[in-house]
Each structure stands twice: as structure tokens, then as C-alpha cells.
Scaffold this motif. Structure first.
Motif, PDB file in Angstrom:
ATOM      1  N   MET A   1     -14.610  16.304  -1.694  1.00 29.23           N
ATOM      2  CA  MET A   1     -14.474  14.901  -2.037  1.00 29.23           C
ATOM      3  C   MET A   1     -15.496  14.109  -1.204  1.00 29.23           C
ATOM      4  N   PRO A   2     -16.225  13.228  -1.818  1.00 28.82           N
ATOM      5  CA  PRO A   2     -17.258  12.471  -1.097  1.00 28.82           C
ATOM      6  C   PRO A   2     -16.711  11.241  -0.380  1.00 28.82           C
ATOM      7  N   LEU A   3     -17.624  10.473   0.194  1.00 28.17           N
ATOM      8  CA  LEU A   3     -17.262   9.201   0.821  1.00 28.17           C
ATOM      9  C   LEU A   3     -16.472   8.370  -0.176  1.00 28.17           C
ATOM     10  N   LEU A   4     -15.358   7.823   0.238  1.00 25.23           N
ATOM     11  CA  LEU A   4     -14.419   7.146  -0.646  1.00 25.23           C
ATOM     12  C   LEU A   4     -14.650   5.642  -0.627  1.00 25.23           C
ATOM     13  N   LEU A   5     -15.516   5.167  -1.515  1.00 27.31           N
ATOM     14  CA  LEU A   5     -15.906   3.753  -1.550  1.00 27.31           C
ATOM     15  C   LEU A   5     -14.707   2.824  -1.708  1.00 27.31           C
ATOM     16  N   THR A   6     -13.705   3.226  -2.475  1.00 25.49           N
ATOM     17  CA  THR A   6     -12.542   2.352  -2.677  1.00 25.49           C
ATOM     18  C   THR A   6     -11.784   2.100  -1.377  1.00 25.49           C
ATOM     19  N   ALA A   7     -11.924   2.989  -0.397  1.00 25.80           N
ATOM     20  CA  ALA A   7     -11.263   2.769   0.892  1.00 25.80           C
ATOM     21  C   ALA A   7     -11.849   1.555   1.605  1.00 25.80           C
ATOM     22  N   LEU A   8     -13.077   1.190   1.250  1.00 24.91           N
ATOM     23  CA  LEU A   8     -13.698   0.007   1.834  1.00 24.91           C
ATOM     24  C   LEU A   8     -13.472  -1.239   0.988  1.00 24.91           C
ATOM     25  N   THR A   9     -13.454  -1.081  -0.336  1.00 20.82           N
ATOM     26  CA  THR A   9     -13.482  -2.247  -1.226  1.00 20.82           C
ATOM     27  C   THR A   9     -12.129  -2.705  -1.731  1.00 20.82           C
ATOM     28  N   GLU A  10     -11.115  -1.862  -1.639  1.00 25.95           N
ATOM     29  CA  GLU A  10      -9.783  -2.249  -2.113  1.00 25.95           C
ATOM     30  C   GLU A  10      -8.851  -2.439  -0.926  1.00 25.95           C
ATOM     31  N   SER A  11      -7.899  -3.347  -1.085  1.00 23.57           N
ATOM     32  CA  SER A  11      -6.940  -3.609  -0.024  1.00 23.57           C
ATOM     33  C   SER A  11      -6.211  -2.318   0.323  1.00 23.57           C
ATOM     34  N   PRO A  12      -6.062  -1.969   1.577  1.00 22.53           N
ATOM     35  CA  PRO A  12      -6.327  -2.725   2.797  1.00 22.53           C
ATOM     36  C   PRO A  12      -7.682  -2.420   3.407  1.00 22.53           C
ATOM     37  N   GLY A  13      -8.722  -2.151   2.676  1.00 18.63           N
ATOM     38  CA  GLY A  13     -10.050  -1.792   3.173  1.00 18.63           C
ATOM     39  C   GLY A  13     -10.588  -2.706   4.241  1.00 18.63           C
ATOM     40  N   ILE A  14     -11.887  -2.914   4.223  1.00 22.05           N
ATOM     41  CA  ILE A  14     -12.467  -3.792   5.236  1.00 22.05           C
ATOM     42  C   ILE A  14     -11.874  -5.191   5.062  1.00 22.05           C
ATOM     43  N   PRO A  15     -11.737  -5.938   6.126  1.00 23.19           N
ATOM     44  CA  PRO A  15     -11.105  -7.247   6.026  1.00 23.19           C
ATOM     45  C   PRO A  15     -11.683  -8.098   4.892  1.00 23.19           C
ATOM     46  N   GLY A  16     -10.778  -8.585   4.068  1.00 22.77           N
ATOM     47  CA  GLY A  16     -11.152  -9.371   2.902  1.00 22.77           C
ATOM     48  C   GLY A  16     -11.213  -8.566   1.625  1.00 22.77           C
ATOM     49  N   ALA A  17     -11.124  -7.246   1.711  1.00 20.81           N
ATOM     50  CA  ALA A  17     -11.189  -6.396   0.523  1.00 20.81           C
ATOM     51  C   ALA A  17      -9.973  -6.620  -0.356  1.00 20.81           C
ATOM     52  N   GLY A  18     -10.193  -6.597  -1.643  1.00 19.76           N
ATOM     53  CA  GLY A  18      -9.096  -6.727  -2.586  1.00 19.76           C
ATOM     54  C   GLY A  18      -8.325  -8.015  -2.441  1.00 19.76           C
ATOM     55  N   GLY A  19      -8.946  -9.031  -1.873  1.00 13.76           N
ATOM     56  CA  GLY A  19      -8.277 -10.310  -1.697  1.00 13.76           C
ATOM     57  C   GLY A  19      -7.320 -10.341  -0.519  1.00 13.76           C
ATOM     58  N   ALA A  20      -7.302  -9.263   0.284  1.00 16.42           N
ATOM     59  CA  ALA A  20      -6.406  -9.216   1.439  1.00 16.42           C
ATOM     60  C   ALA A  20      -6.783 -10.306   2.443  1.00 16.42           C
ATOM     61  N   THR A  21      -5.823 -10.756   3.177  1.00 16.09           N
ATOM     62  CA  THR A  21      -6.085 -11.763   4.201  1.00 16.09           C
ATOM     63  C   THR A  21      -6.762 -11.110   5.400  1.00 16.09           C
ATOM     64  N   TYR A  22      -7.428 -11.926   6.196  1.00 16.52           N
ATOM     65  CA  TYR A  22      -8.085 -11.425   7.390  1.00 16.52           C
ATOM     66  C   TYR A  22      -7.048 -11.238   8.490  1.00 16.52           C
ATOM     67  N   PRO A  23      -7.221 -10.214   9.316  1.00 23.52           N
ATOM     68  CA  PRO A  23      -6.312 -10.019  10.444  1.00 23.52           C
ATOM     69  C   PRO A  23      -6.332 -11.239  11.369  1.00 23.52           C
ATOM     70  N   ALA A  24      -5.225 -11.456  12.059  1.00 29.87           N
ATOM     71  CA  ALA A  24      -5.053 -12.653  12.882  1.00 29.87           C
ATOM     72  C   ALA A  24      -5.833 -12.622  14.191  1.00 29.87           C
ATOM     73  N   THR A  25      -6.150 -11.437  14.698  1.00 30.70           N
ATOM     74  CA  THR A  25      -6.842 -11.351  15.983  1.00 30.70           C
ATOM     75  C   THR A  25      -8.125 -10.543  15.839  1.00 30.70           C
ATOM     76  N   ARG A  26      -9.001 -10.712  16.808  1.00 31.56           N
ATOM     77  CA  ARG A  26     -10.255  -9.958  16.824  1.00 31.56           C
ATOM     78  C   ARG A  26      -9.980  -8.461  16.893  1.00 31.56           C
ATOM     79  N   LEU A  27      -9.047  -8.051  17.750  1.00 29.34           N
ATOM     80  CA  LEU A  27      -8.709  -6.637  17.884  1.00 29.34           C
ATOM     81  C   LEU A  27      -8.131  -6.086  16.580  1.00 29.34           C
ATOM     82  N   ALA A  28      -7.271  -6.840  15.928  1.00 37.36           N
ATOM     83  CA  ALA A  28      -6.699  -6.391  14.652  1.00 37.36           C
ATOM     84  C   ALA A  28      -7.785  -6.275  13.584  1.00 37.36           C
ATOM     85  N   CYS A  29      -8.753  -7.179  13.610  1.00 34.11           N
ATOM     86  CA  CYS A  29      -9.864  -7.114  12.666  1.00 34.11           C
ATOM     87  C   CYS A  29     -10.698  -5.856  12.925  1.00 34.11           C
ATOM     88  N   ALA A  30     -10.997  -5.591  14.177  1.00 37.30           N
ATOM     89  CA  ALA A  30     -11.758  -4.390  14.532  1.00 37.30           C
ATOM     90  C   ALA A  30     -11.007  -3.133  14.110  1.00 37.30           C
TER      91      ALA A  30
END
Length: 151
Positions: free
Chosen positions: A1-30
Motif C-alpha cells: 500500500m502506498p502513501l495514503l493521501l487521504t490521511a492528509l486531506t480528510e478529517s482528522p488529517g492535517i489541521p483544517g482537512a475535511g473541514g475539521a476545526t483547528y486544534p486549540a493549542t500549538r502542541l495539539a496542532c503539532a
């Protein structure tokens, strides 16, 4: 299985993915970025046993980068964090001599060029990370010593 692009682009992927809200703290965002990166790289070819172990150092490095005193230092820190993540992932490719991606991801352009929507920005970052990681190579350490691009 290759790199899973949906893990980045769909919620809970990278902050903001899939319309998800941003984490409340810098550490949570990281941590959210690190979790998404680990899920994304979990199916990398050649297989790596180091993806999970690379997650905590990525989160710590991103937390430090996000707290940098100026944008240039933030971008440099993010680039360094992902370079170290790729090197760690490559180091877990048993039977292969890894060559991590040779250059930067390109966060300077990604983070300073506005996107029309949050999803467009997430898609650009995900595509850039995937294209960048795919420039890594694993060479078999035994004959026929085939070079395998990371995917």
C-alpha cells in the motif's frame, strides 16, 4: 500500500482537512500534523518499521517550529521537521539503503501563497508532501540492488 493521501486531506488529517476545526493549542496542532503524517506514511513502499517511532519527534519539532519567532524560522523549522521524519522513515526500511528526499518540501511557497479555500490549501500541502516524499529512494542492499522509489 502506498502513501495514503487521504490521511492528509480528510478529517482528522492535517489541521483544517475535511473541514475539521483547528486544534486549540500549538502542541495539539503539532500533534495533529504528526498523527496525519504517520497515518499517511504508514503504507509507504518500501515498507518501513519506523513510521510510528518517527511520529513523536515530528510532533516535537513541529511544536518548536510553530513557536518560532518569525515566519522564516517557522518555515525552516517545518522543513527540517519533515526532513528528519523522512530520514527516520527511511531508516526503518529493512533490507534497503534509504536515500531520503533531497530537497525541501516547499513550505515557503505553500505557506505564503494564499489558497481560495481551506480545503484547497490542505490539498496543495498534501500534494506537495506526497510529491516530495516520492523523491526518496530505497536501494536493495542485496543483488539485484534495485532502486525503489518511495511511494
Amino acid at each position: 500500500m502506498p502513501l495514503l493521501l487521504t490521511a492528509l486531506t480528510e478529517s482528522p488529517g492535517i489541521p483544517g482537512a475535511g473541514g475539521a476545526t483547528y486544534p486549540a493549542t500549538r502542541l495539539a496542532c503539532a500533534q495533529a500534523w504528526a498523527d496525519a503524517a504517520a497515518a499517511w506514511a504508514s503504507g509507504i513502499v518500501p515498507v518501513s518499521t519506523a513510521v510510528s517511532a518517527a511520529k513523536a519527534p515530528l510532533a516535537a519539532a513541529l511544536d518548536a517550529a510553530f513557536g518560532a519567532p518569525d515566519p522564516a524560522s517557522t518555515i525552516s523549522g517545518i522543513e527540517s521537521a519533515f526532513a528528519a521524519f523522512a530520514a527516520s522513515v527511511g531508516g526503518g526500511m529493512a533490507g534497503y539503503a534509504p536515500t531520503p528526499p533531497p530537497g525541501p518540501v516547499g513550505f515557503a511557497v505553500l505557506l505564503t501563497s494564499p489558497s481560495a479555500t481551506r480545503q484547497e490549501g490542505v490539498a496543495k500541502v498534501a500534494a506537495a508532501l506526497t510529491a516530495w516524499m516520492s523523491t526518496g529512494v530505497g536501494a536493495l542492499v542485496a543483488p539485484p540492488n534495485t532502486a525503489v522509489p518511495w511511494s
